[in-house]
Design a protein around this motif. Structure first.
Motif, PDB file in Angstrom:
ATOM      1  N   UNK A  17       0.784  -1.162  -0.132  1.00  0.00           N
ATOM      2  CA  UNK A  17       0.001   0.300  -0.027  1.00  0.00           C
ATOM      3  C   UNK A  17       0.844   1.440  -0.024  1.00  0.00           C
ATOM      4  N   UNK A  18       0.265   2.004  -0.818  1.00  0.00           N
ATOM      5  CA  UNK A  18       1.020   3.520  -0.883  1.00  0.00           C
ATOM      6  C   UNK A  18       0.280   4.747  -0.609  1.00  0.00           C
ATOM      7  N   UNK A  19       0.777   5.821  -0.237  1.00  0.00           N
ATOM      8  CA  UNK A  19      -0.159   7.023   0.102  1.00  0.00           C
ATOM      9  C   UNK A  19      -0.585   7.403  -1.515  1.00  0.00           C
ATOM     10  N   UNK A  20      -1.674   7.968  -1.756  1.00  0.00           N
ATOM     11  CA  UNK A  20      -2.011   8.443  -3.076  1.00  0.00           C
ATOM     12  C   UNK A  20      -1.616   9.965  -3.344  1.00  0.00           C
ATOM     13  N   UNK A  21      -1.137  10.536  -2.145  1.00  0.00           N
ATOM     14  CA  UNK A  21      -0.789  11.703  -2.397  1.00  0.00           C
ATOM     15  C   UNK A  21       0.812  11.833  -2.780  1.00  0.00           C
ATOM     16  N   UNK A  22       1.567  10.957  -2.102  1.00  0.00           N
ATOM     17  CA  UNK A  22       3.213  11.204  -1.961  1.00  0.00           C
ATOM     18  C   UNK A  22       3.736   9.803  -2.605  1.00  0.00           C
ATOM     19  N   UNK A  23       2.992   8.760  -2.681  1.00  0.00           N
ATOM     20  CA  UNK A  23       3.428   7.440  -3.227  1.00  0.00           C
ATOM     21  C   UNK A  23       4.260   6.537  -2.415  1.00  0.00           C
ATOM     22  N   UNK A  24       4.471   7.214  -0.988  1.00  0.00           N
ATOM     23  CA  UNK A  24       5.380   6.526  -0.196  1.00  0.00           C
ATOM     24  C   UNK A  24       4.646   5.242   0.579  1.00  0.00           C
ATOM     25  N   UNK A  25       5.571   4.325   0.914  1.00  0.00           N
ATOM     26  CA  UNK A  25       4.736   3.101   1.598  1.00  0.00           C
ATOM     27  C   UNK A  25       3.810   3.455   2.875  1.00  0.00           C
ATOM     28  N   UNK A  49      -3.652  12.841   4.858  1.00  0.00           N
ATOM     29  CA  UNK A  49      -4.981  12.469   4.995  1.00  0.00           C
ATOM     30  C   UNK A  49      -5.533  12.009   3.831  1.00  0.00           C
ATOM     31  N   UNK A  50      -4.734  11.605   2.770  1.00  0.00           N
ATOM     32  CA  UNK A  50      -4.967  11.104   1.628  1.00  0.00           C
ATOM     33  C   UNK A  50      -5.442   9.563   1.601  1.00  0.00           C
ATOM     34  N   UNK A  51      -6.257   8.963   0.409  1.00  0.00           N
ATOM     35  CA  UNK A  51      -6.262   7.533   0.485  1.00  0.00           C
ATOM     36  C   UNK A  51      -4.915   6.883   0.168  1.00  0.00           C
ATOM     37  N   UNK A  52      -5.288   5.483   0.179  1.00  0.00           N
ATOM     38  CA  UNK A  52      -4.124   4.786  -0.381  1.00  0.00           C
ATOM     39  C   UNK A  52      -4.510   3.695  -1.386  1.00  0.00           C
ATOM     40  N   UNK A  53      -3.385   3.053  -2.008  1.00  0.00           N
ATOM     41  CA  UNK A  53      -3.520   2.485  -3.103  1.00  0.00           C
ATOM     42  C   UNK A  53      -2.420   1.329  -2.862  1.00  0.00           C
ATOM     43  N   UNK A  54      -2.997  -0.026  -3.431  1.00  0.00           N
ATOM     44  CA  UNK A  54      -2.017  -0.925  -3.772  1.00  0.00           C
ATOM     45  C   UNK A  54      -1.251  -1.155  -4.893  1.00  0.00           C
ATOM     46  N   UNK A  55      -0.035  -1.186  -4.833  1.00  0.00           N
ATOM     47  CA  UNK A  55       0.891  -1.312  -6.188  1.00  0.00           C
ATOM     48  C   UNK A  55       0.907  -2.660  -6.572  1.00  0.00           C
ATOM     49  N   UNK A  56       0.389  -3.656  -5.937  1.00  0.00           N
ATOM     50  CA  UNK A  56       0.266  -5.122  -6.387  1.00  0.00           C
ATOM     51  C   UNK A  56      -1.055  -5.442  -6.745  1.00  0.00           C
ATOM     52  N   UNK A  57      -1.324  -5.513  -7.666  1.00  0.00           N
ATOM     53  CA  UNK A  57      -2.857  -5.754  -8.271  1.00  0.00           C
ATOM     54  C   UNK A  57      -3.294  -7.002  -7.931  1.00  0.00           C
ATOM     55  N   UNK A  58      -2.449  -8.148  -7.668  1.00  0.00           N
ATOM     56  CA  UNK A  58      -2.728  -9.374  -7.371  1.00  0.00           C
ATOM     57  C   UNK A  58      -2.634  -9.708  -5.971  1.00  0.00           C
ATOM     58  N   UNK A  59      -2.370  -8.800  -5.172  1.00  0.00           N
ATOM     59  CA  UNK A  59      -2.005  -9.507  -3.477  1.00  0.00           C
ATOM     60  C   UNK A  59      -3.141  -9.985  -3.016  1.00  0.00           C
ATOM     61  N   UNK A  60      -2.926 -10.993  -2.311  1.00  0.00           N
ATOM     62  CA  UNK A  60      -3.874 -11.724  -1.552  1.00  0.00           C
ATOM     63  C   UNK A  60      -3.351 -11.828   0.110  1.00  0.00           C
ATOM     64  N   UNK A  61      -4.432 -11.963   0.710  1.00  0.00           N
ATOM     65  CA  UNK A  61      -3.977 -11.904   2.423  1.00  0.00           C
ATOM     66  C   UNK A  61      -3.357 -13.431   2.723  1.00  0.00           C
ATOM     67  N   UNK A  62      -3.917 -14.410   1.842  1.00  0.00           N
ATOM     68  CA  UNK A  62      -3.437 -15.895   2.098  1.00  0.00           C
ATOM     69  C   UNK A  62      -2.115 -16.200   1.360  1.00  0.00           C
ATOM     70  N   UNK A  63      -2.073 -15.704  -0.076  1.00  0.00           N
ATOM     71  CA  UNK A  63      -1.024 -16.359  -0.634  1.00  0.00           C
ATOM     72  C   UNK A  63       0.026 -15.162  -0.940  1.00  0.00           C
ATOM     73  N   UNK A  64      -0.152 -13.829  -0.574  1.00  0.00           N
ATOM     74  CA  UNK A  64       0.875 -12.615  -0.987  1.00  0.00           C
ATOM     75  C   UNK A  64       0.548 -12.240  -2.249  1.00  0.00           C
ATOM     76  N   UNK A  65       1.842 -11.701  -2.749  1.00  0.00           N
ATOM     77  CA  UNK A  65       1.799 -11.398  -4.092  1.00  0.00           C
ATOM     78  C   UNK A  65       1.661 -12.630  -5.269  1.00  0.00           C
ATOM     79  N   UNK A  66       0.798 -12.401  -6.028  1.00  0.00           N
ATOM     80  CA  UNK A  66       0.761 -13.470  -7.167  1.00  0.00           C
ATOM     81  C   UNK A  66       0.932 -12.884  -8.588  1.00  0.00           C
TER      82      UNK A  66
END
Length: 87
Positions: A17-25, A49-66
C-alpha cells in the motif's frame, strides 16, 4: 495534572500500500476514532490524510503477491517491509 494520550494505529496486512498523495509506503494509519483525537485520520509515516492504493494488483491476504502467477510478470519491487528486513 498531566494528561497523556496513546495514539491508536491500525497496521495493514497488505505490504504494497502507498499514499495516493506522495506514493510513499503506508504500513499503517492513525485511527482517530479509537484514541479520541480531534484531528482526522492520517497515513503513517507520511501523515497525509489522502487515500491509499495497492501497487500490487494481485495481492492476496492468504498467498501474498501473485503477480508472477496471475499476470506473468512483476511490475513492482519487493514490499518495503521485506526489503528493510533483508538488510
Amino acid at each position: 495534572m498531566t494528561h497523556t494520550r496513546t495514539h491508536v494505529y491500525v497496521s495493514f496486512a497488505n505490504p504494497y500500500l502507498v499514499c495516493d498523495l506522495c506514493r510513499q509506503p503506508v504500513p499503517r494509519w492513525h485511527n482517530n476514532d479509537k484514541c479520541g483525537c480531534d484531528e482526522t485520520f492520517w497515513n503513517e509515516p507520511c501523515q497525509h490524510t489522502a487515500g491509499i492504493t495497492s501497487v500490487c494488483p494481485s495481492w492476496s491476504p492468504v498467498d501474498g503477491c501473485l503477480c508472477q502467477e496471475v499476470l506473468g510478470s512483476v511490475e513492482h519491487g519487493e514490499p518495503p517491509a521485506a526489503t528493510e528486513a533483508a538488510r
